[in-house]
Write an enzyme that holds these catalytic residues in place. Sequence first.
Site, PDB file in Angstrom:
ATOM      1  N   SER A  98      77.032 126.107  -2.342  1.00  0.00           N
ATOM      2  CA  SER A  98      76.001 126.475  -1.377  1.00  0.00           C
ATOM      3  C   SER A  98      75.556 127.930  -1.549  1.00  0.00           C
ATOM      4  O   SER A  98      75.156 128.335  -2.633  1.00  0.00           O
ATOM      5  CB  SER A  98      76.537 126.195   0.035  1.00  0.00           C
ATOM      6  OG  SER A  98      75.529 126.302   1.003  1.00  0.00           O
ATOM      7  N   HIS A 156      72.856 122.375  -2.132  1.00  0.00           N
ATOM      8  CA  HIS A 156      72.343 121.433  -1.130  1.00  0.00           C
ATOM      9  C   HIS A 156      71.354 122.148  -0.215  1.00  0.00           C
ATOM     10  O   HIS A 156      71.129 123.349  -0.325  1.00  0.00           O
ATOM     11  CB  HIS A 156      73.492 120.799  -0.328  1.00  0.00           C
ATOM     12  CG  HIS A 156      74.296 121.771   0.480  1.00  0.00           C
ATOM     13  ND1 HIS A 156      75.345 121.397   1.285  1.00  0.00           N
ATOM     14  CD2 HIS A 156      74.209 123.134   0.638  1.00  0.00           C
ATOM     15  CE1 HIS A 156      75.871 122.447   1.884  1.00  0.00           C
ATOM     16  NE2 HIS A 156      75.200 123.508   1.511  1.00  0.00           N
TER      17      HIS A 156
END
Length: 199
Positions: free
Chosen positions: A106, A131
């Site tokens: 992330s 993501h």
Amino acid sequence: MTTEEETEDPETGSMMMTGGPEDPPLMGLVGDITEGAAQQLAMSLVSFNGGRMLASVEDLDDTEDIEFLISSGGGSVNDMFTVYDLMRTVKNNRDIATFGYGRVYSAAVLLLAAGTPGKRYLSKNTRVMIHHCSSNASGTHPDIRSNFDELKKVEDMMVEGLAEHSHLSVGEIYNIMSRNTDEFFSADDALEMGLVDKI
């Protein structure tokens, strides 16, 4: 004698490693990106920049590469940008070598990729994950709408940063995110995407 110190964020258990003036310029993030972790890393970067935001390379006694170790499941994107923006400032005066190991997920992916080109490393068995940004927004309808708009702006900043520091285009990164699930990559994948330079 070493003055290297490890501090722990009491909220998450994230470990931040910082060295003293007699140690090599080393800092590390092991755990989530939190406000406390970002503050510690930010102060390390300022210290490595001669203790000043507006220092020039002539002001520094040491221009040895800063080594930034990263093993993180991600965390707050806003706090990540505190570190990221300071990295950009400090790189005007000295190189920052980034080292990813274990997991780099992330928001932590952008910190890894933002190291000095040619000096971004990933261990062979590290996993990388990209993501969508997420939010725990609650409250009134206008509050939720405002938070949604802000989340979209922050995600756009994240995507643009990843595109700047990799071989991926903005569209390719959005395509990865559009699968609406966590997308995991190997070290070889990260190298091919240009997120790192060496394994």
